[in-house]
Structures are given as C-alpha cells and as structure tokens.
Motif scaffolding. Sequence first.
Motif, short mmCIF file in Angstrom:
data_model
loop_
_atom_site.label_atom_id
_atom_site.label_comp_id
_atom_site.label_asym_id
_atom_site.label_seq_id
_atom_site.Cartn_x
_atom_site.Cartn_y
_atom_site.Cartn_z
N VAL A 156 66.28 46.38 63.55
CA VAL A 156 66.31 47.36 62.49
C VAL A 156 66.33 46.86 61.23
O VAL A 156 64.90 46.62 60.14
CB VAL A 156 67.91 48.20 61.76
N ARG A 157 66.64 45.90 61.01
CA ARG A 157 67.18 44.63 60.16
C ARG A 157 65.79 44.00 59.97
O ARG A 157 65.23 44.09 58.58
CB ARG A 157 68.49 44.17 59.95
N SER A 158 65.48 43.41 60.59
CA SER A 158 64.25 42.35 60.92
C SER A 158 62.91 43.34 60.39
O SER A 158 61.94 43.60 60.13
CB SER A 158 64.38 42.43 62.30
N GLU A 159 63.27 44.98 60.83
CA GLU A 159 61.30 45.27 61.38
C GLU A 159 61.87 45.43 59.30
O GLU A 159 60.34 45.57 59.18
CB GLU A 159 61.70 46.39 61.66
N GLU A 160 62.68 46.27 59.63
CA GLU A 160 62.84 46.83 58.03
C GLU A 160 62.64 45.71 57.11
O GLU A 160 61.84 46.34 55.34
CB GLU A 160 63.97 47.59 57.54
N ARG A 161 62.72 44.59 56.71
CA ARG A 161 62.90 43.84 56.14
C ARG A 161 60.62 43.36 55.65
O ARG A 161 60.32 43.66 54.64
CB ARG A 161 63.20 42.06 56.33
N LEU A 162 60.48 43.17 56.98
CA LEU A 162 58.62 43.54 56.87
C LEU A 162 58.65 44.85 56.22
O LEU A 162 57.24 44.64 55.49
CB LEU A 162 58.60 43.26 58.30
N LEU A 163 59.25 45.94 56.35
CA LEU A 163 58.00 46.61 55.71
C LEU A 163 58.62 46.83 54.51
O LEU A 163 57.83 47.64 52.93
CB LEU A 163 58.88 47.98 56.84
N ARG A 164 59.50 46.43 53.96
CA ARG A 164 59.83 46.76 52.75
C ARG A 164 59.31 45.65 51.64
O ARG A 164 58.28 46.46 50.35
CB ARG A 164 61.32 46.38 52.77
N GLU A 165 58.64 44.40 52.49
CA GLU A 165 57.84 44.07 52.16
C GLU A 165 56.40 44.41 51.63
O GLU A 165 56.17 43.96 50.37
CB GLU A 165 57.89 42.00 52.10
N GLU A 166 55.98 44.90 52.38
CA GLU A 166 55.09 45.14 53.09
C GLU A 166 54.63 46.70 51.66
O GLU A 166 53.38 46.86 51.05
CB GLU A 166 54.48 46.10 54.27
N PHE A 167 55.64 47.59 51.96
CA PHE A 167 55.42 48.73 51.67
C PHE A 167 56.71 49.37 50.30
O PHE A 167 55.92 50.63 49.84
CB PHE A 167 55.69 49.79 52.58
N GLY A 168 57.33 48.81 50.10
CA GLY A 168 57.97 48.35 48.37
C GLY A 168 59.18 49.95 48.22
O GLY A 168 58.90 50.63 49.36
N PRO A 169 57.52 50.01 47.29
CA PRO A 169 58.88 51.89 46.88
C PRO A 169 58.40 52.95 47.95
O PRO A 169 59.70 53.70 47.75
CB PRO A 169 58.21 51.77 45.78
N GLU A 170 56.93 53.06 48.72
CA GLU A 170 56.93 53.83 49.34
C GLU A 170 58.17 54.19 50.63
O GLU A 170 58.67 54.98 50.95
CB GLU A 170 55.98 54.04 50.21
N VAL B 86 50.88 44.09 61.63
CA VAL B 86 49.18 43.95 61.73
C VAL B 86 48.41 44.43 60.40
O VAL B 86 49.01 45.29 59.87
CB VAL B 86 49.20 44.76 63.24
N GLU B 87 47.25 44.14 60.47
CA GLU B 87 46.82 44.04 60.03
C GLU B 87 45.64 45.68 59.51
O GLU B 87 45.49 46.30 60.80
CB GLU B 87 44.85 43.17 60.18
N GLY B 88 45.96 46.14 58.74
CA GLY B 88 45.78 47.59 57.86
C GLY B 88 47.30 48.29 58.57
O GLY B 88 47.02 49.43 58.40
N HIS B 89 47.98 47.93 58.69
CA HIS B 89 49.80 48.82 59.30
C HIS B 89 49.59 49.53 58.10
O HIS B 89 49.64 49.35 57.02
CB HIS B 89 50.48 47.38 58.80
N LYS B 90 50.05 50.77 59.04
CA LYS B 90 50.61 52.06 58.44
C LYS B 90 51.76 52.16 58.92
O LYS B 90 52.37 51.25 59.02
CB LYS B 90 49.52 53.09 58.23
N LEU B 91 52.30 52.85 57.80
CA LEU B 91 53.69 53.02 57.41
C LEU B 91 54.07 54.54 58.15
O LEU B 91 53.54 55.92 57.42
CB LEU B 91 54.72 53.43 56.28
#
Length: 198
Positions: A168-182, A114-119
């Motif tokens: 898990v793979r689907s969600e983490e693909r998005l999180l990796r794209e968004e937050f990278g090294p974090e 979402v807009e302003g998504h936080k990890l």
Amino acid sequence: MTIKLEFLPTLVFGLVIFSWFAFVAAFLLRKKPARAPDTKRDRGSITGVVIQGLAYAVVWMVRRPYFSPIISTSKPVEIVIATLTVAVAFGSAWIAMAAVTALGKEWSVTARLVEGHKLITRGPYRCVRHPIYTSMFGMLLATGLAISHWIALAPAIVIFLAGTVIRVRSEERLLREEFGPEFEAYARRVAAMLPGVY
C-alpha cells in the motif's frame, strides 16, 4: 433431534476451493487491454508480494486433519463459522473480479504507473482504495478457516497485513506523486483496505 453435520467441513472446503478458482480466473481470464508503457515503477512492492505469499504458505502448509472444523464447538457455532467462511470466500472472489475489471490497464502485480494512468475510484474503489488486497485478505481468512490449524491463522494474518502495508505504501507513494491533491482527497474519504479499520 440431533443434527449431523459431518459433511459440513468437506462442503466448506469444496466451496472455498471453488472460490479460489473464481479468484484466480479474475486475473487470468480478464479482458486484457492494450498494454500501456510504464512511466514509473516501484520495485519495493515486490517485498510486500513475497511477504503476502509467505502468509498464504503458512495457511496452506499448517493444516489440521482434513475435513474437520477449525475448533471443537457446538453445532450452531460450527454452522455460523461455516457460513461466514463460504460468504467471505465468495465475496472475496467477487471483489477481485470487480476490482480487476475497474482497473483495466492500470492493474499490475507490482506498484507502477502507466502512460495515461487514471486514478480509479469507481466500482469497489468507492469503498476501499485497495479492494484487491481486501479480497486477498478474505481469501486468506476463508482458506485458514477451511483448512488451517487455528494456531497458524493468527500469525498468517499478521504476516499478510505486514506485506500489505508495504505494498500500500509503495503504490500510494506513486499515486501521491502523480495525482497530488486529487489522491489526498480520495485517501481522506476512503479507507485503504478495511472500512473503519485501515
């Protein structure tokens, strides 16, 4: 002195059903933050949702006689299984409540940003990256131990885990794209769903 425990399976069934109400309430009665617009969504996670649902269907539909233990065993073992079943059910409901609260606007049935998504790494997210799936697995296991035939529980677990891996793979693909090294650093130090297992 013999211990009579005929009531035990009935009590366990009732407590597991109660925990289901608490589990569902965690999602339905949560404080709903202002809805943020999606920035990315992965509809592939819907396949995982359907597969997880199939696992629940197996557990609920392939039942043993009502209010009977899952296996014929000694009374002490029956007490241990009953205690673990209730503990897993209540613990799972609690984890779901804590996870939904920690997620806030980031919570969704399907994988999305979402807009302003936080990890989110607080609350139960300190222990596992996907505590809602941990709680769902716990509810599946507790329900199986309370009402299902033992022959159905093992395949239901395998089916559930297959659906969970997809999600898990689907969600983490998005999180990796968004937050990278974090996100990579978080994923290295925190298990996906079951500490020490996955």
